[in-house]
Design an enzyme around this catalytic site. Structure first.
Site, mmCIF file in Angstrom:
data_model
loop_
_atom_site.group_PDB
_atom_site.id
_atom_site.type_symbol
_atom_site.label_atom_id
_atom_site.label_comp_id
_atom_site.label_asym_id
_atom_site.label_seq_id
_atom_site.Cartn_x
_atom_site.Cartn_y
_atom_site.Cartn_z
ATOM 1 C CE LYS A 20 -3.617 -2.447 2.469
ATOM 2 N NZ LYS A 20 -4.874 -2.215 3.505
ATOM 3 C CE1 TYR A 60 -9.096 -3.086 0.759
ATOM 4 C CE2 TYR A 60 -8.498 -1.142 -0.393
ATOM 5 C CZ TYR A 60 -8.240 -2.255 0.382
ATOM 6 O OH TYR A 60 -6.975 -2.484 0.979
ATOM 7 C CG ASN A 123 -3.540 -2.424 6.843
ATOM 8 O OD1 ASN A 123 -3.405 -2.130 5.821
ATOM 9 N ND2 ASN A 123 -4.632 -3.122 7.304
ATOM 10 C CG HIS A 126 -5.121 -6.314 -0.389
ATOM 11 N ND1 HIS A 126 -6.334 -6.483 0.252
ATOM 12 C CD2 HIS A 126 -4.966 -7.119 -1.573
ATOM 13 C CE1 HIS A 126 -7.019 -7.325 -0.398
ATOM 14 N NE2 HIS A 126 -6.133 -7.641 -1.608
HETATM 15 P P1 IDP Z 1 -7.720 -7.041 5.393
HETATM 16 O O1 IDP Z 1 -6.867 -5.945 4.761
HETATM 17 O O2 IDP Z 1 -6.843 -7.544 6.557
HETATM 18 O O3 IDP Z 1 -8.237 -7.906 4.607
HETATM 19 P P2 IDP Z 1 -10.350 -5.650 5.436
HETATM 20 O O4 IDP Z 1 -11.228 -5.900 6.508
HETATM 21 O O5 IDP Z 1 -10.328 -6.339 4.032
HETATM 22 O O6 IDP Z 1 -8.799 -6.037 6.115
HETATM 23 O O7 IDP Z 1 -10.069 -4.134 5.440
HETATM 24 C C1 IDP Z 1 -9.470 -3.638 4.176
HETATM 25 C C2 IDP Z 1 -8.598 -2.445 4.602
HETATM 26 O O8 IDP Z 1 -9.420 -1.317 5.231
HETATM 27 C C3 IDP Z 1 -7.814 -2.587 5.962
HETATM 28 O O9 IDP Z 1 -6.422 -3.392 5.544
HETATM 29 C C4 IDP Z 1 -7.490 -1.181 6.174
HETATM 30 O O10 IDP Z 1 -6.594 -0.753 5.520
HETATM 31 C C5 IDP Z 1 -8.675 -0.742 6.137
HETATM 32 N N1 IDP Z 1 -9.641 -0.837 7.329
HETATM 33 C C6 IDP Z 1 -10.222 -2.027 7.594
HETATM 34 N N2 IDP Z 1 -10.835 -1.678 8.914
HETATM 35 C C7 IDP Z 1 -10.616 -0.460 9.301
HETATM 36 C C8 IDP Z 1 -10.918 0.380 10.383
HETATM 37 O O11 IDP Z 1 -11.767 -0.032 11.360
HETATM 38 N N3 IDP Z 1 -10.501 1.801 10.371
HETATM 39 C C9 IDP Z 1 -10.009 2.149 9.483
HETATM 40 N N4 IDP Z 1 -9.203 1.334 8.393
HETATM 41 C C10 IDP Z 1 -9.929 0.121 8.384
HETATM 42 MG MG MG Z 2 -9.457 -7.937 3.017
#
Ligand code: IDP
Ligand code: MG
Length: 159
Positions: A20, A60, A123, A126
């Site tokens: 990312k 997303y 984070n 992906h």
């Molecule tokens: P993942 O990346 O671990 O699969 P997902 O639930 O698919 O997690 O969420 C996609 C991305 O959205 C996350 O990697 C993160 O960057 C962002 N995200 C997820 N939950 C939150 C939140 O509660 N606050 C802000 N950003 C979030």
């Molecule tokens: Mg995901």
């Protein structure tokens, strides 16, 4: 039954891994590639690109109803990302383990997120959540616009 089970465990899959914008800006691309190579997976495609708003929203789409969705789209389109296809036995689930939990403060040590970040949105990386999505996301990424360094100055933090 047993040969069938073993065959399914030995399934060679593909997963879409994307560094990312924060991972790119912080210069963590090599660190991430290193971890997947060390585990024994095969890098089959790699490209630097700038994610369009349309592609980000498609990527997303399951999170469209979440309050953080607009900020997530702004962030993911804010700078270049590194798009990679990785191949190997059980690569989808294994990559998710190497990446660690979505919330970096819950991610275990020795995982990418556990070691390299404390921020949920930023984070670092992906990884596809199932083999079908792996193939789908790799296919979609092939339409992404090539990154032009002259139109984006956010690709590396100032040292
Ligand atoms: P993942 O990346 O671990 O699969 P997902 O639930 O698919 O997690 O969420 C996609 C991305 O959205 C996350 O990697 C993160 O960057 C962002 N995200 C997820 N939950 C939150 C939140 O509660 N606050 C802000 N950003 C979030
Ligand atoms: Mg995901």
């Amino acid at each position: 039954f047993l040969p069938h089970l073993i065959a399914s465990l030995e399934q060679v899959d593909q997963t879409y891994i994307m560094v990312k914008p924060d991972g790119m800006q912080r210069g963590l691309v090599g660190e991430i590639i290193f971890r997947f190579e060390k585990k024994g997976f095969k890098l089959t495609d790699l490209k630097l690109f700038k994610c369009s708003k349309e592609l980000a929203e498609e990527h997303y789409k399951d999170l469209k109803q979440k309050s953080f969705f607009p900020k997530l789209i702004d962030y993911i389109t804010s700078g270049p990302v590194v798009c990679m296809a990785w191949e190997g036995v059980g690569v989808v689930a294994s990559a998710r383990k190497l990446i660690g939990a979505t919330y970096p403060l819950q991610a275990e040590p020795d995982t990418i997120r556990g070691d390299l970040t404390v921020q949920t949105r930023k984070n670092v990386v992906h990884g596809s959540d199932n083999p079908e999505n792996g193939k789908h996301e790799i296919g979609k990424a092939s339409y992404a616009i090539q990154f032009n360094p002259n139109t984006c100055n956010k690709h590396r933090c100032e040292l």
